[in-house]
Design a protein around this motif. Structure first.
Motif, PDB file in Angstrom:
ATOM      1  N   ALA A   1       0.836  -1.202   0.000  1.00 35.03           N
ATOM      2  CA  ALA A   1       0.000   0.000   0.000  1.00 35.03           C
ATOM      3  C   ALA A   1       0.868   1.249   0.000  1.00 35.03           C
ATOM      4  N   ALA A   2       1.895   1.263   0.839  1.00 36.49           N
ATOM      5  CA  ALA A   2       2.790   2.425   0.904  1.00 36.49           C
ATOM      6  C   ALA A   2       3.481   2.652  -0.439  1.00 36.49           C
ATOM      7  N   ALA A   3       3.900   1.568  -1.077  1.00 32.95           N
ATOM      8  CA  ALA A   3       4.557   1.705  -2.384  1.00 32.95           C
ATOM      9  C   ALA A   3       3.601   2.283  -3.417  1.00 32.95           C
ATOM     10  N   LEU A   4       2.378   1.798  -3.435  1.00 37.04           N
ATOM     11  CA  LEU A   4       1.397   2.310  -4.391  1.00 37.04           C
ATOM     12  C   LEU A   4       1.095   3.785  -4.145  1.00 37.04           C
ATOM     13  N   VAL A   5       0.967   4.172  -2.880  1.00 37.01           N
ATOM     14  CA  VAL A   5       0.705   5.574  -2.555  1.00 37.01           C
ATOM     15  C   VAL A   5       1.891   6.440  -2.982  1.00 37.01           C
ATOM     16  N   MET A   6       3.094   5.961  -2.732  1.00 41.49           N
ATOM     17  CA  MET A   6       4.285   6.721  -3.144  1.00 41.49           C
ATOM     18  C   MET A   6       4.336   6.914  -4.657  1.00 41.49           C
ATOM     19  N   LEU A   7       3.779   5.969  -5.388  1.00 37.36           N
ATOM     20  CA  LEU A   7       3.744   6.060  -6.851  1.00 37.36           C
ATOM     21  C   LEU A   7       2.549   6.872  -7.351  1.00 37.36           C
TER      22      LEU A   7
ATOM     23  N   GLU B   1      -5.666   2.498  -6.355  1.00 37.74           N
ATOM     24  CA  GLU B   1      -5.196   1.113  -6.403  1.00 37.74           C
ATOM     25  C   GLU B   1      -4.780   0.636  -5.007  1.00 37.74           C
ATOM     26  N   ALA B   2      -4.145   1.522  -4.251  1.00 40.17           N
ATOM     27  CA  ALA B   2      -3.760   1.180  -2.879  1.00 40.17           C
ATOM     28  C   ALA B   2      -5.003   0.857  -2.051  1.00 40.17           C
ATOM     29  N   ALA B   3      -6.058   1.631  -2.236  1.00 38.83           N
ATOM     30  CA  ALA B   3      -7.288   1.421  -1.459  1.00 38.83           C
ATOM     31  C   ALA B   3      -7.899   0.052  -1.722  1.00 38.83           C
ATOM     32  N   THR B   4      -7.656  -0.503  -2.912  1.00 34.82           N
ATOM     33  CA  THR B   4      -8.218  -1.830  -3.213  1.00 34.82           C
ATOM     34  C   THR B   4      -7.598  -2.917  -2.341  1.00 34.82           C
ATOM     35  N   LEU B   5      -6.480  -2.612  -1.701  1.00 34.32           N
ATOM     36  CA  LEU B   5      -5.851  -3.581  -0.795  1.00 34.32           C
ATOM     37  C   LEU B   5      -6.593  -3.657   0.540  1.00 34.32           C
ATOM     38  N   GLY B   6      -7.516  -2.732   0.753  1.00 35.64           N
ATOM     39  CA  GLY B   6      -8.323  -2.766   1.966  1.00 35.64           C
ATOM     40  C   GLY B   6      -7.692  -2.009   3.125  1.00 35.64           C
ATOM     41  N   PRO B   7      -8.068  -2.392   4.337  1.00 37.00           N
ATOM     42  CA  PRO B   7      -7.630  -1.663   5.536  1.00 37.00           C
ATOM     43  C   PRO B   7      -6.115  -1.521   5.707  1.00 37.00           C
ATOM     44  N   VAL B   8      -5.336  -2.395   5.090  1.00 38.27           N
ATOM     45  CA  VAL B   8      -3.881  -2.259   5.209  1.00 38.27           C
ATOM     46  C   VAL B   8      -3.377  -0.971   4.557  1.00 38.27           C
ATOM     47  N   ALA B   9      -4.200  -0.364   3.706  1.00 36.26           N
ATOM     48  CA  ALA B   9      -3.799   0.874   3.026  1.00 36.26           C
ATOM     49  C   ALA B   9      -4.151   2.125   3.826  1.00 36.26           C
TER      50      ALA B   9
ATOM     51  N   ALA C   1      -7.737  11.559  -0.329  1.00 38.23           N
ATOM     52  CA  ALA C   1      -9.064  11.775   0.260  1.00 38.23           C
ATOM     53  C   ALA C   1     -10.123  10.979  -0.493  1.00 38.23           C
ATOM     54  N   ALA C   2     -10.019  10.939  -1.809  1.00 33.31           N
ATOM     55  CA  ALA C   2     -10.979  10.166  -2.607  1.00 33.31           C
ATOM     56  C   ALA C   2     -10.846   8.676  -2.328  1.00 33.31           C
ATOM     57  N   ALA C   3      -9.628   8.190  -2.265  1.00 35.94           N
ATOM     58  CA  ALA C   3      -9.400   6.759  -2.037  1.00 35.94           C
ATOM     59  C   ALA C   3      -9.885   6.328  -0.651  1.00 35.94           C
ATOM     60  N   LEU C   4      -9.781   7.213   0.314  1.00 32.67           N
ATOM     61  CA  LEU C   4     -10.209   6.870   1.678  1.00 32.67           C
ATOM     62  C   LEU C   4     -11.721   6.650   1.780  1.00 32.67           C
ATOM     63  N   ALA C   5     -12.481   7.071   0.790  1.00 27.10           N
ATOM     64  CA  ALA C   5     -13.934   6.874   0.814  1.00 27.10           C
ATOM     65  C   ALA C   5     -14.320   5.406   0.822  1.00 27.10           C
ATOM     66  N   THR C   6     -13.381   4.533   0.489  1.00 25.96           N
ATOM     67  CA  THR C   6     -13.675   3.101   0.451  1.00 25.96           C
ATOM     68  C   THR C   6     -13.252   2.384   1.729  1.00 25.96           C
ATOM     69  N   LEU C   7     -12.671   3.122   2.661  1.00 23.10           N
ATOM     70  CA  LEU C   7     -12.105   2.498   3.863  1.00 23.10           C
ATOM     71  C   LEU C   7     -12.753   3.093   5.112  1.00 23.10           C
ATOM     72  N   ALA C   8     -13.831   2.515   5.527  1.00 20.98           N
ATOM     73  CA  ALA C   8     -14.578   3.051   6.666  1.00 20.98           C
ATOM     74  C   ALA C   8     -13.969   2.616   7.987  1.00 20.98           C
ATOM     75  N   ASP C   9     -13.374   3.564   8.687  1.00 18.79           N
ATOM     76  CA  ASP C   9     -13.019   3.335  10.079  1.00 18.79           C
ATOM     77  C   ASP C   9     -12.851   4.691  10.762  1.00 18.79           C
ATOM     78  N   ASP C  10     -12.786   4.698  12.068  1.00 20.37           N
ATOM     79  CA  ASP C  10     -12.761   5.952  12.817  1.00 20.37           C
ATOM     80  C   ASP C  10     -11.553   6.811  12.473  1.00 20.37           C
ATOM     81  N   ASP C  11     -10.393   6.193  12.268  1.00 14.26           N
ATOM     82  CA  ASP C  11      -9.195   6.962  11.925  1.00 14.26           C
ATOM     83  C   ASP C  11      -9.360   7.671  10.584  1.00 14.26           C
ATOM     84  N   VAL C  12     -10.028   7.013   9.644  1.00 14.19           N
ATOM     85  CA  VAL C  12     -10.271   7.610   8.333  1.00 14.19           C
ATOM     86  C   VAL C  12     -11.188   8.817   8.484  1.00 14.19           C
ATOM     87  N   ILE C  13     -12.246   8.678   9.255  1.00 17.20           N
ATOM     88  CA  ILE C  13     -13.197   9.778   9.440  1.00 17.20           C
ATOM     89  C   ILE C  13     -12.508  10.974  10.100  1.00 17.20           C
TER      90      ILE C  13
END
Length: 195
Positions: free
Chosen positions: A14-20, A25-33, A53-65
């Motif tokens: 996930a970190a590698a994808l975000v750096m790129l 695509e990183a968000a598709t890895l799920g909560p690990v991203a 911010a757009a990618a985080l819309a797929t990852l619902a958790d308190d830290d994301v909010i």
């Protein structure tokens, strides 16, 4: 290929994808991203912050909010609008007070994104939008009325205030948005106001 060279699981991938710059695509890895995408909200590039911010819309958790609510204060209007949209997508009712502040944003698209997000938050969003109808700034009254129109019949409880705005607000845009909202709420007070 590049994808074969990247780690295939977990936070390193996930970190590698975000750096790129491949946030979605990183968000598709799920909560690990989550951690990598939250960190990207602080990137120097506004485009990267908005993409995170757009990618985080797929990852619902308190830290994301919490992170997206913080991004509502970003200096870049695209980031503020995208964070608003993501909070709406997540149904983050706890973010309603933070979104409320954007109903007075100086950028119209940010006000629209905040009102649209609030319309997705159920009762918490309705309460904020209904309160916005009484705001001193006409832009806030207009966008709040527009947002209530997005709620449709769920906003019928605000028909009385919308009808008052339609009949007596000094600003044409506020009256126009109130009329549009009343046409969508299907409430009895709205029917009388539109006649």
């Amino acid at each position: 290929s590049l994808m074969e060279a990247l780690p295939h699981d977990g936070e390193p991938a996930a970190a590698a994808l975000v750096m790129l710059g491949r946030h979605a695509e990183a968000a598709t890895l799920g909560p690990v991203a989550t951690s990598a995408l939250i960190l990207a909200l602080d990137h120097e590039s506004a485009a990267d912050r908005a993409a995170a911010a757009a990618a985080l819309a797929t990852l619902a958790d308190d830290d994301v909010i919490v992170a997206l609510a913080r991004a509502l204060g970003d200096a870049d209007d695209t980031v503020r609008a995208t964070a608003s949209a993501s909070l709406g997508t997540l149904g983050a009712a706890l973010a309603a007070p933070a979104l409320q502040a954007l109903l007075t944003d100086f950028v119209p698209t940010v006000r629209e994104a905040a009102a649209s997000a609030l319309a997705q938050l159920g009762e918490a969003g309705h309460t904020v939008l209904a309160g916005g109808l009484k705001h001193q700034a006409p832009e806030s009254r207009a966008i709040s009325a527009w947002g209530l129109g997005l709620l449709g019949p769920a906003a019928a409880a605000s028909d009385g205030v919308l009808a008052d705005l339609l009949s007596s607000d000094d600003e044409a845009d506020v009256r126009e948005q109130a009329a549009g909202a009343l046409a969508h709420t299907d409430g009895e007070a709205g029917d009388h106001a539109l006649l």
